[in-house]
Design a protein around this motif. Structure first.
Motif, PDB file in Angstrom:
ATOM      1  N   SER A 185      -7.498   5.746  -7.599  1.00  0.00           N
ATOM      2  CA  SER A 185      -7.642   6.133  -9.013  1.00  0.00           C
ATOM      3  C   SER A 185      -6.361   6.693  -9.619  1.00  0.00           C
ATOM      4  O   SER A 185      -6.085   6.478 -10.802  1.00  0.00           O
ATOM      5  CB  SER A 185      -8.783   7.148  -9.165  1.00  0.00           C
ATOM      6  N   ASN A 186      -5.560   7.442  -8.854  1.00  0.00           N
ATOM      7  CA  ASN A 186      -4.323   8.001  -9.417  1.00  0.00           C
ATOM      8  C   ASN A 186      -3.074   7.264  -8.941  1.00  0.00           C
ATOM      9  O   ASN A 186      -1.956   7.685  -9.241  1.00  0.00           O
ATOM     10  CB  ASN A 186      -4.210   9.502  -9.116  1.00  0.00           C
ATOM     11  N   GLY A 187      -3.257   6.188  -8.171  1.00  0.00           N
ATOM     12  CA  GLY A 187      -2.119   5.378  -7.758  1.00  0.00           C
ATOM     13  C   GLY A 187      -1.268   5.970  -6.671  1.00  0.00           C
ATOM     14  O   GLY A 187      -0.119   5.564  -6.491  1.00  0.00           O
ATOM     15  N   SER A 188      -1.804   6.908  -5.902  1.00  0.00           N
ATOM     16  CA  SER A 188      -1.032   7.496  -4.801  1.00  0.00           C
ATOM     17  C   SER A 188      -1.215   6.728  -3.496  1.00  0.00           C
ATOM     18  O   SER A 188      -0.453   6.936  -2.546  1.00  0.00           O
ATOM     19  CB  SER A 188      -1.447   8.959  -4.593  1.00  0.00           C
ATOM     20  N   ARG A 189      -2.218   5.871  -3.428  1.00  0.00           N
ATOM     21  CA  ARG A 189      -2.512   5.105  -2.219  1.00  0.00           C
ATOM     22  C   ARG A 189      -2.800   3.651  -2.567  1.00  0.00           C
ATOM     23  O   ARG A 189      -3.235   3.323  -3.674  1.00  0.00           O
ATOM     24  CB  ARG A 189      -3.729   5.697  -1.470  1.00  0.00           C
ATOM     25  N   LEU A 190      -2.600   2.791  -1.578  1.00  0.00           N
ATOM     26  CA  LEU A 190      -2.958   1.384  -1.678  1.00  0.00           C
ATOM     27  C   LEU A 190      -3.938   1.041  -0.569  1.00  0.00           C
ATOM     28  O   LEU A 190      -3.858   1.601   0.532  1.00  0.00           O
ATOM     29  CB  LEU A 190      -1.720   0.490  -1.503  1.00  0.00           C
ATOM     30  N   VAL A 191      -4.840   0.130  -0.847  1.00  0.00           N
ATOM     31  CA  VAL A 191      -5.665  -0.457   0.208  1.00  0.00           C
ATOM     32  C   VAL A 191      -5.421  -1.960   0.175  1.00  0.00           C
ATOM     33  O   VAL A 191      -5.449  -2.579  -0.884  1.00  0.00           O
ATOM     34  CB  VAL A 191      -7.168  -0.124   0.046  1.00  0.00           C
ATOM     35  N   THR A 192      -5.125  -2.521   1.340  1.00  0.00           N
ATOM     36  CA  THR A 192      -4.833  -3.950   1.430  1.00  0.00           C
ATOM     37  C   THR A 192      -5.747  -4.608   2.456  1.00  0.00           C
ATOM     38  O   THR A 192      -6.174  -3.976   3.423  1.00  0.00           O
ATOM     39  CB  THR A 192      -3.367  -4.200   1.841  1.00  0.00           C
ATOM     40  N   ALA A 193      -6.040  -5.874   2.231  1.00  0.00           N
ATOM     41  CA  ALA A 193      -6.782  -6.697   3.182  1.00  0.00           C
ATOM     42  C   ALA A 193      -5.888  -7.865   3.576  1.00  0.00           C
ATOM     43  O   ALA A 193      -5.239  -8.467   2.721  1.00  0.00           O
ATOM     44  CB  ALA A 193      -8.085  -7.200   2.575  1.00  0.00           C
ATOM     45  N   CYS A 194      -5.858  -8.165   4.862  1.00  0.00           N
ATOM     46  CA  CYS A 194      -4.909  -9.136   5.388  1.00  0.00           C
ATOM     47  C   CYS A 194      -5.633 -10.217   6.184  1.00  0.00           C
ATOM     48  O   CYS A 194      -6.785 -10.041   6.622  1.00  0.00           O
ATOM     49  CB  CYS A 194      -3.886  -8.409   6.272  1.00  0.00           C
ATOM     50  N   LYS A 195      -4.969 -11.326   6.389  1.00  0.00           N
ATOM     51  CA  LYS A 195      -5.540 -12.439   7.146  1.00  0.00           C
ATOM     52  C   LYS A 195      -5.772 -12.083   8.611  1.00  0.00           C
ATOM     53  O   LYS A 195      -6.561 -12.739   9.294  1.00  0.00           O
ATOM     54  CB  LYS A 195      -4.605 -13.648   7.048  1.00  0.00           C
TER      55      LYS A 195
END
Length: 447
Positions: A185-195
């Motif tokens: 919500s505040n842009g301090s973290r990222l969540v990624t999904a990978c192959k």
């Protein structure tokens, strides 16, 4: 004899209601590219859709009020040399849109208030840094002029758009193709999904993986991940039997344990625990794209060929009700775009504060330079009770002197060699012209 208990919810009777035919956008050739993207982006002013184009990539931008049949001569944004794969409007300026393409570039465009009157081929900024096609774009939710891009080169780049510079480059975290990347919500973290079937929580400014979950879904089809309420993560994927799944994860409890544990144990506790819940929905090959509304806590799951929501309305409701529209989706068909309003029946025509709470406004809470320096800003909320009227949008400024300096520095040696080679070619051409002119004059004298 046990009785089934149904959990009370104000969204139990949510249903989608398509608009009438004359309120759709008709007669367009929506892109048929085999890429799991929305191919569509909407803001309070415009609707943008990726369309088929010959000789490169293009997308169409229409004012929301311009419904009905689209003119065959409708101008498009057509500056890419390869097909466009993803587009996204800037949350802090309704006239700015980013596009990513197979030509490995990201372009930033400024759309005039009334829409396009002629084809747009020159972007405001062109961002080049990926070595393979760019299929994921995401603007920072609170920082001004900060854009994330992810490509098939397994690299995430975070740009300062106003300077045209890549400030953060995450090129050693993902070993395979990145399926999705989303901010909290505040842009301090990222969540990624990978192959590689892993979901990772990343601190983008430090370039480190805070937590990771391997094999979130056992199937080989693409995975998607987004942040939802209270730091939880929702993922969509497939089982080994190709059944579509949705799962909810809570990495926060484990992260608290990590902070309290010894340094030697943090490596083992980095992989967060099992899902809070995992549901199998149906059997289909279409990838489910999750959309989370932080105001109401509702998650929608959408995919190609069909639209799914987490809430349905199979039961009849009272006749004396008012319909409250609180979300709108835009469903792409082969040659048209159909708006679908999500509605909730209510018995009163008064303002429904639970359906329309204070929501995120267009004003950024932190500037790009401050965010890159480590400052976070919470979203600035606005009230919808009296009807929100947008003030003057924050001006989009590009430091063109910096862009030209960067460009000249990057190509100084190449430009020098090109200049000398051109001089040599000009000399040769002059000699050839002189020889030909002498020959012509000799021939004329013989006559």
């Amino acid at each position: 004899m046990s009785r089934k208990v149904v959990r009370s919810s104000k969204f139990r009777h949510v249903f989608g209601q398509p608009v009438k035919a004359d309120q759709c956008y008709d007669d367009m050739r929506i892109s048929q590219m085999t890429w799991d993207s929305t191919f569509c982006s909407v803001n309070p002013k415009f609707l943008a859709m990726i369309v088929d184009a010959s000789g490169g990539g293009a997308f169409m931008v229409l004012p929301l009020s311009k419904t009905g049949r689209v003119d065959i001569a409708q101008p498009t944004v057509c500056g890419h040399t390869g097909p466009v794969l993803d587009i996204e409007w800037c949350p802090h300026n309704d006239n700015i849109i980013a596009s990513g393409s197979e030509d490995c570039s990201v372009m930033i465009w400024e759309i005039p208030d009334g829409g396009l009157t002629r084809p747009m081929t020159e972007s405001v900024v062109t961002l080049e840094g990926h070595s393979k096609r760019v299929g994921i774009l995401s603007w920072h939710p609170t920082a001004h002029n900060v854009l994330l891009s992810a490509g098939c080169d397994n690299v995430i780049i975070i740009w300062d758009v106003s300077r045209g510079e890549p400030v953060i480059r995450l090129d050693s975290i993902h070993s395979d193709m990145i399926y999705s990347a989303a901010w909290n919500s505040n842009g301090s973290r990222l969540v990624t999904a990978c192959k590689d079937k892993s979901v990772r929580i990343i601190d983008p400014r430090k370039g480190t993986v805070i937590a990771e979950k391997e094999k979130t879904h056992e199937g080989s089809r693409p995975i998607r991940a987004v942040f939802v309420s209270d730091g939880k993560i929702l993922t969509t994927g497939f089982s080994r039997m190709s059944e579509r799944q949705v799962a909810l994860w809570d990495p926060t409890k484990l992260l608290l344990h990590c902070n309290c544990a010894a340094t030697t144990l943090m490596l083992h506790l980095k992989n967060f625990s099992e899902a809070l819940t995992l549901q199998e929905l149906d059997t289909s090959s279409g990838v489910l794209l999750p959309f989370f509304d932080p105001d109401t806590g509702v998650v929608y799951l959408c995919g190609k060929a069909r639209v799914n929501t987490t809430f349905t309305a199979p039961h009849p409701v009272s006749q004396c009700v008012y319909v409250c529209f609180f979300h709108r989706f835009y469903k792409l068909h082969e040659r048209k775009c159909e708006p679908i309003g999500m509605t909730v029946p209510r018995k009163s025509d008064l303002f429904q504060e639970d359906l329309y709470p204070d929501t995120i406004g267009p004003e950024p809470s932190v500037e790009a330079a401050d965010w890159f320096a480590g400052k976070d800003g919470e979203p600035i909320l606005i009230s919808l009770k009296e009807g929100f009227v947008a003030t003057k949008t924050k001006e989009f400024k590009v430091h063109k002197s910096l862009l030209s300096t960067t460009s000249s520095t990057a190509h100084r040696q190449t430009d020098g060699t090109d200049y000398h080679s051109l001089q040599e070619e000009i000399k040769k051409l002059k000699i050839t012209v002189e020889e030909l002119s002498k020959r012509v004059s000799s021939l004329e004298s013989k006559k």
